[in-house]
Design a protein around this motif. Structure first.
Motif, mmCIF file in Angstrom:
data_model
loop_
_atom_site.group_PDB
_atom_site.id
_atom_site.type_symbol
_atom_site.label_atom_id
_atom_site.label_comp_id
_atom_site.label_asym_id
_atom_site.label_seq_id
_atom_site.Cartn_x
_atom_site.Cartn_y
_atom_site.Cartn_z
ATOM 1 N N GLU A 159 -11.262 -22.418 -10.145
ATOM 2 C CA GLU A 159 -9.945 -22.615 -10.745
ATOM 3 C C GLU A 159 -9.271 -23.872 -10.174
ATOM 4 O OE1 GLU A 159 -8.125 -18.956 -9.627
ATOM 5 O OE2 GLU A 159 -9.247 -17.784 -11.097
ATOM 6 N N LEU A 160 -9.296 -24.022 -8.850
ATOM 7 C CA LEU A 160 -8.670 -25.165 -8.216
ATOM 8 C C LEU A 160 -9.415 -26.458 -8.565
ATOM 9 C CD1 LEU A 160 -6.512 -26.328 -6.375
ATOM 10 C CD2 LEU A 160 -7.943 -25.705 -4.408
ATOM 11 N N PHE A 161 -10.745 -26.399 -8.585
ATOM 12 C CA PHE A 161 -11.515 -27.588 -8.929
ATOM 13 C C PHE A 161 -11.165 -28.063 -10.340
ATOM 14 C CE2 PHE A 161 -14.908 -29.994 -10.767
ATOM 15 C CZ PHE A 161 -15.171 -30.923 -9.770
ATOM 16 N N ARG A 162 -11.084 -27.136 -11.281
ATOM 17 C CA ARG A 162 -10.749 -27.519 -12.657
ATOM 18 C C ARG A 162 -9.314 -28.040 -12.759
ATOM 19 N NH1 ARG A 162 -14.717 -23.823 -13.248
ATOM 20 N NH2 ARG A 162 -13.377 -22.007 -12.988
ATOM 21 N N MET A 163 -8.407 -27.500 -11.971
ATOM 22 C CA MET A 163 -7.032 -28.003 -11.972
ATOM 23 C C MET A 163 -7.003 -29.462 -11.495
ATOM 24 S SD MET A 163 -3.718 -26.691 -9.825
ATOM 25 C CE MET A 163 -4.066 -27.711 -8.395
ATOM 26 N N ILE A 164 -7.705 -29.727 -10.409
ATOM 27 C CA ILE A 164 -7.781 -31.092 -9.883
ATOM 28 C C ILE A 164 -8.493 -32.002 -10.879
ATOM 29 C CG2 ILE A 164 -8.905 -32.486 -8.096
ATOM 30 C CD1 ILE A 164 -8.310 -30.068 -6.184
ATOM 31 N N SER A 165 -9.571 -31.519 -11.435
ATOM 32 C CA SER A 165 -10.361 -32.294 -12.385
ATOM 33 C C SER A 165 -9.565 -32.612 -13.647
ATOM 34 C CB SER A 165 -11.633 -31.518 -12.733
ATOM 35 O OG SER A 165 -12.430 -32.236 -13.624
ATOM 36 N N TYR A 166 -8.665 -31.727 -14.038
ATOM 37 C CA TYR A 166 -7.842 -31.958 -15.220
ATOM 38 C C TYR A 166 -7.023 -33.240 -15.068
ATOM 39 C CZ TYR A 166 -4.466 -31.268 -18.959
ATOM 40 O OH TYR A 166 -3.685 -31.450 -20.071
#
Length: 171
Positions: free
Chosen positions: A104-111
């Motif tokens: 979840e955090l990785f995808r938030m950062i990646s967004y």
């Protein structure tokens, strides 16, 4: 997030690159992770370049999980939505506990970096036999983001209010 004074704990880490096209001469993501880990004070105790085959991935990671010498595994590659990508399928059955917040955090950062394309990122993490396992996309930029914005702090015993070091096997 502060890093109060305290003792740094060097960890033994294995790095895997999952790719059907890279070799030792052009594994820039694996090279980045190895260098970042060393710069942070950790020891890279093994490194592998494995084709995108769930059973080959699983076999290598299983060996590291069973090892007395590996505390952390970082896998890069094979996490996309392409039908050939199989890293999450290889790793999820091995986890004693999944760390849902990592993806979840990785995808938030990646967004912030790639917009809605991050939906196709299947970054995962978990704990197996007191071995911490992270899987990030194979691009060097994704490895850098995952390392600098999440993994590095979570492998540092000085990170407060919490980190994963106390959950790992003792050497």
């Amino acid at each position: 997030m502060g890093k109060p004074s305290g003792e740094f704990v060097a960890l033994n880490v294995a790095v895997m690159t999952v790719s059907d096209s890279r070799d030792a001469s052009n594994d820039t993501s694996g090279d980045f992770l190895r260098e970042a880990l060393a710069e942070a004070g950790h020891q890279v105790v093994d490194r592998a370049l494995v084709p995108d085959n769930r059973y080959r991935i699983r076999a290598t990671v299983s060996r590291w999980i069973a090892s007395d010498d590996v505390q952390v595994v970082i896998v890069n590659g094979g996490t996309g939505f392409n039908s050939k990508n199989s890293t999450p399928e290889a790793l999820l059955p091995l986890f004693d506990r999944e760390i849902e917040g990592f993806g979840e955090l990785f995808r938030m950062i990646s967004y912030e970096e790639i917009g809605s394309s991050t939906l196709q990122s299947r970054a995962v993490a978990g704990l197996a036999n007191q071995t911490l396992i992270f899987a990030v996309p194979g691009s060097t930029n994704a490895c850098r983001s995952g390392w600098e914005r999440i993994i590095e702090d979570q492998l540092d015993a000085r990170t407060r209010p919490c980190n994963f070091v106390s959950h790992l096997k003792k050497l």
